[in-house]
Design an enzyme around this catalytic site. Sequence first.
Site, PDB file in Angstrom:
ATOM      1  N   ASN A 528       0.804  -1.323  -0.015  1.00 37.38           N
ATOM      2  CA  ASN A 528      -0.230   0.129  -0.052  1.00 37.38           C
ATOM      3  C   ASN A 528       0.971   1.229  -0.108  1.00 37.38           C
ATOM      4  O   ASN A 528       1.035   1.905  -0.978  1.00 37.38           O
ATOM      5  CB  ASN A 528      -0.894  -0.057   1.285  1.00 37.38           C
ATOM      6  N   ASP A 529       1.380   1.879   1.264  1.00 37.75           N
ATOM      7  CA  ASP A 529       2.140   2.707   1.336  1.00 37.75           C
ATOM      8  C   ASP A 529       3.398   2.955   0.459  1.00 37.75           C
ATOM      9  O   ASP A 529       3.673   4.080  -0.213  1.00 37.75           O
ATOM     10  CB  ASP A 529       2.552   3.082   2.681  1.00 37.75           C
ATOM     11  N   VAL A 530       3.920   1.877   0.137  1.00 37.58           N
ATOM     12  CA  VAL A 530       5.086   1.842  -0.685  1.00 37.58           C
ATOM     13  C   VAL A 530       4.923   1.896  -2.173  1.00 37.58           C
ATOM     14  O   VAL A 530       5.812   2.046  -2.838  1.00 37.58           O
ATOM     15  CB  VAL A 530       6.144   0.610  -0.396  1.00 37.58           C
ATOM     16  N   ALA A 569       0.259   4.060   7.146  1.00 39.45           N
ATOM     17  CA  ALA A 569       0.440   5.376   7.377  1.00 39.45           C
ATOM     18  C   ALA A 569      -1.023   6.023   7.520  1.00 39.45           C
ATOM     19  O   ALA A 569      -0.891   7.209   7.784  1.00 39.45           O
ATOM     20  CB  ALA A 569       1.172   5.873   6.217  1.00 39.45           C
TER      21      ALA A 569
END
Length: 601
Positions: A528-530, A569
Amino acid sequence: MTNELEIGLYIFMLAGFLGYHLITRVPPLLHTPLMSATNAIAGISLVGSLVVAGADYGPLSTALGFIAVTCSSTNVVGGFLITDRMLKMFKTAKDQASDDRGIFSGRRAVAASVLLIGGLALLVYLLRPHAESPGTVAAGKLTTEALRYSYIVSAALFILGLKGLSSPRYARRGMILAAVGMLMAVVGTLFHHEIVNYTWIIIGMVIGSVIGGGMGLRIPMTAVPQRTALSHSLGALAACLVGISEYFRHSGELSKVVMTPLGFEVVVGGLTFTGSLMAAAKLQGLLPGQPLTYKGQNVFNLGLLAVIVGCVVYNVVMPPAPLVFEVTVGLAIIFGFLLVLPIGAADMPVVIALLNSYGGLADASMGFVLMNKIQIITGSLDGTSGFLLSLLMCRAMNRSAINVLFGAFGKISTEQALGPGGDARGDTRSIQPDEVPALLDGARSVIIVPGYGMAVAQAQHGVAELAKLLIKRGIDVKYAVHPVAGRMPGHMNVLLAEANVPYDQLFGMEQINPYFPEADLALVVGANDVTNPAAQTNKSSPLYGMPILEVDRAKMIIVLKRSMRPGFAGVDNDLYFNPKCMMLFGDAKDSLSKLFAAMKS
């Protein structure tokens, strides 16, 4: 004593310098085995624990030493077993045809353990000095020499073991050498002239070996982060208990030279013990992954830390004050809880690496207290590895260690989450598994992006099977692994290796990003965040500036995800609103099974 301290400081600095050069050569592919290996090597706290448990220092020291022996044995046995399990998985496509079971597996491990324990018992019985023996003096000299040279050889083997981690090809051989080094250090310590009773030593080592062996052989690879955090906790507890034993054993007769590292040992050991327990609880889902904060938290934590430092200084410069010492230990234990409480699950890779470093420093401090040079060396190596990995993880997230510890990352406002454009980002597109094969007609290149969602669903085997099917169709398949994907440095590499993915198909972020524009399809499994483009475009996002996998540059994107919930996050992923992106909702393992069936038909 001053000369011993000076020599110890030289050893500490040189070992740290050597560790820096060894560990910087370890590829990201092996960062998880590196942490597990250094954790096992840090179990060298066992040598100090053996002396405290076996010497006639009094009931308190014996009890604390017994617990420390149990904790350290758990780390040593479990650490080497699970490290060997991981390293055994890393193979190229050419190597996968061979079946290498390893010396630490199955019945071989049991038989080897029985032989080694029996051999150690026989050696100790034959070589330790006996008061009634006419050769007592000669035997005493023999055991002293055996202790000295066993430590020298074991230190060399530890260094060679870490050197082996510079390549998957030699990593297992290196860890075998490190395990032999640990065995030599333990054997040498059993010859220590102050050990007079082996009862509690044997009981503690048996209990620790059973617990550690069970964890090392049976724990799934998806649970490696929490196992590592738990191991940090046990190692730090052993160091703290030995420090407490030494303080009360000497009844206030410790010099300032010894009291300084002892104070550091119990404080760092205490806070690492509880901090690691908190990290393990968050990783296991026993505590919420989001930061738990309250007003004035950072001020309170910094104030508490200042009080702890003041107590340590008081213990060093003032006359012995057992009550102040006890308060110092208690506050350090409380501080460990409060330190990790406001840290979110997104920062667990950094936190685990930092706790690894703290555990190594506590072990090195024990070496200074006991004037045990092998502990100083291994503590320095462990501390260096954890510190370097934490810096690498911070760099991968474009954040500082102070921001990780005190920034409460993951607790953000709605405005930050949505960005300046609010909800005006368009709609998402969904897709069904049976629609995917048509999209792959004529595809030449596919990049698979694994994330922690893959680990939660235990979908790594499904990913590997799908990749094999694509390769049979003549499609080039690569895996894109972000440094902080998951909750431990290099965790995705281990999970994919478990699924028999050749490590020459795994690419780091800097290697793979130039390939995304050429990829016909990017398949994102739980990351997700990456993969969030907001890290490059949205200055109000807490992710802004973090290097990401540039998935949005691929020609088509399919994301396997349970729902539209944000990642660690706490922010929505702008990638999901990209016109090229299609969402395949559902459990990743089930979705991959359906996708695999659709591809075969």
